[in-house]
Design a protein around this motif. Structure first.
Motif: not given
Ligand SMILES: NC(=O)c1ccc[n+]([C@@H]2O[C@H](COP(=O)([O-])OP(=O)(O)OC[C@H]3O[C@@H](n4cnc5c(N)ncnc54)[C@H](OP(=O)(O)O)[C@@H]3O)[C@@H](O)[C@H]2O)c1
Length: 326
Positions: A226, A193, A80, A189, A55, A78
């Motif tokens: 997330f 990962k 994904l 998930y 977005r 993009i």
């Molecule tokens: N949160 C946690 O506690 C946690 C723990 C372990 C690992 N992680 C990993 O950390 C990474 C970042 O997560 P976060 O916690 O920052 O979550 P977040 O705030 O939900 O951010 C996720 C980002 O991914 C984007 N995204 C989702 N689907 C997409 C697509 N089809 N194409 C392009 N972008 C897309 C989202 O875009 P939109 O805003 O448009 O949806 C958002 O910008 C992820 O890989 C997650 O698995 C997070």
């Protein structure tokens, strides 16, 4: 003085003071959570960050807060979950830029509910976005990364990939796309990962000697978007509110591990390794304090043969010829 959890592992001050002017980065999912704070720090240090967002309007909105920082940014679209969109992004990027110093494969999601969701190319959504979309993106950018070496690839995984000693997540090479398996969202998930950790390992082997290094990352338990704002997540956040501050991290804290891997002098010496923030969610007690780098407790995520097979299958799945074998 820094506020927040005591057991957070922070990037050292010297690394956070480096001048990154002239360096170009791509951060996927840069409009939110970990990706946003990773981007902010890179811009603060003078870097130019291509914010690869699904977005773009959300990317433009949050980037207003970078006003006054030393570096610069460019919001580019993009999705994904759409391999053509990944190809279009790369074509556009290569028209505008002739170098890439760091690629952060950060975007990710977990789908909610029992129903399987699929990407535009009919891949299961979780692995489709977190792994296959980033796989295609990375492979298409390898030439510019090599040309810009020393350069780095950082791939977001999660503590969840580790599973438990009795139930380790694994990649199901015989059915990566859930054609004949029962779908469970959190297992999907965990599997995605594991794929992220394996890809960092395989790439490190393949890119040895090129000056391009890789890392996989557990960022911490981020208070990000997330899981979305659906009913289940809202209930969970309300129920967990009393313990949330003790167990979870701010987005700035959660960006530290990615930043260490993108900026520190030390990270490239451990190409292919897994870097983890502390986490109460590790089922293996010795892992709870995290480490830069540390060994994944999941043997399935350390198996180079499996990593090679995963990558071989991935070329076919994303419709790419294996061009980049050095
Ligand atoms: N949160 C946690 O506690 C946690 C723990 C372990 C690992 N992680 C990993 O950390 C990474 C970042 O997560 P976060 O916690 O920052 O979550 P977040 O705030 O939900 O951010 C996720 C980002 O991914 C984007 N995204 C989702 N689907 C997409 C697509 N089809 N194409 C392009 N972008 C897309 C989202 O875009 P939109 O805003 O448009 O949806 C958002 O910008 C992820 O890989 C997650 O698995 C997070």
């Amino acid at each position: 003085m820094r506020m927040g959890r005591k057991d957070v592992i922070w990037v050292d001050e010297k690394t956070l003071a480096k001048d990154m002017s002239g360096k170009v980065y791509i951060v996927t999912g840069a409009n939110s959570g970990v990706g946003l704070e990773t981007t902010r720090q890179l811009v603060k240090q003078g870097g130019h960050v291509v914010m690869a967002c699904r977005r773009t309007e959300a990317g433009e909105e949050v980037a207003k807060s970078f006003k006054g920082l030393k570096g610069s940014y460019d919001v580019m679209r993009i999705d994904l979950a759409d391999l053509q969109s990944v190809r279009d992004f790369v074509a556009e990027f290569l028209k505008k830029y002739d170098r890439l110093d760091g690629l952060a494969c950060n975007a990710g999601l977990v789908t909610m509910g029992r129903e399987i969701q699929r990407t535009k190319d009919d891949l299961e959504m979780t692995i489709g976005v977190s792994y296959f979309g980033h796989f295609l993106l990375t492979e298409l950018l390898l030439d510019v990364l090599k040309k810009s070496a020393p350069s780095r690839i950082v791939i977001l995984s999660s503590v969840v990939h580790a599973g438990s000693p009795k139930n380790r997540h694994d990649v199901h090479l015989e059915d990566l796309n859930y054609q004949s398996r029962k779908f469970k969202n959190f297992a999907a998930y965990g599997e995605a990962k594991v794929a992220n950790v394996l890809y960092a390992l395989e790439l490190a082997n393949r890119l040895e000697g090129t000056g391009v290094t890789t890392a996989s990352v557990h960022p911490g338990w981020a208070r990000s978007n997330f899981g979305g704002k659906g009913l289940l997540m809202t209930i969970m956040r309300v129920l967990m509110a009393p313990i949330y501050p003790f167990w979870t991290n701010s987005n700035e804290e959660s960006a530290q591990t990615s930043l260490h891997c993108l900026l520190s002098d030390d990270a490239p010496r451990h190409s292919g390794a897994y870097f983890s923030q502390q986490s109460v969610l590790y089922r293996d007690k010795q892992c709870k304090k995290g480490g830069w780098p540390m060994e994944s407790p999941n043997p399935n995520a350390r198996d180079i043969e499996k990593a090679n097979k995963l990558v071989d299958s991935s070329y076919g799945i994303v419709g790419l010829e294996r061009l980049n074998v050095p």
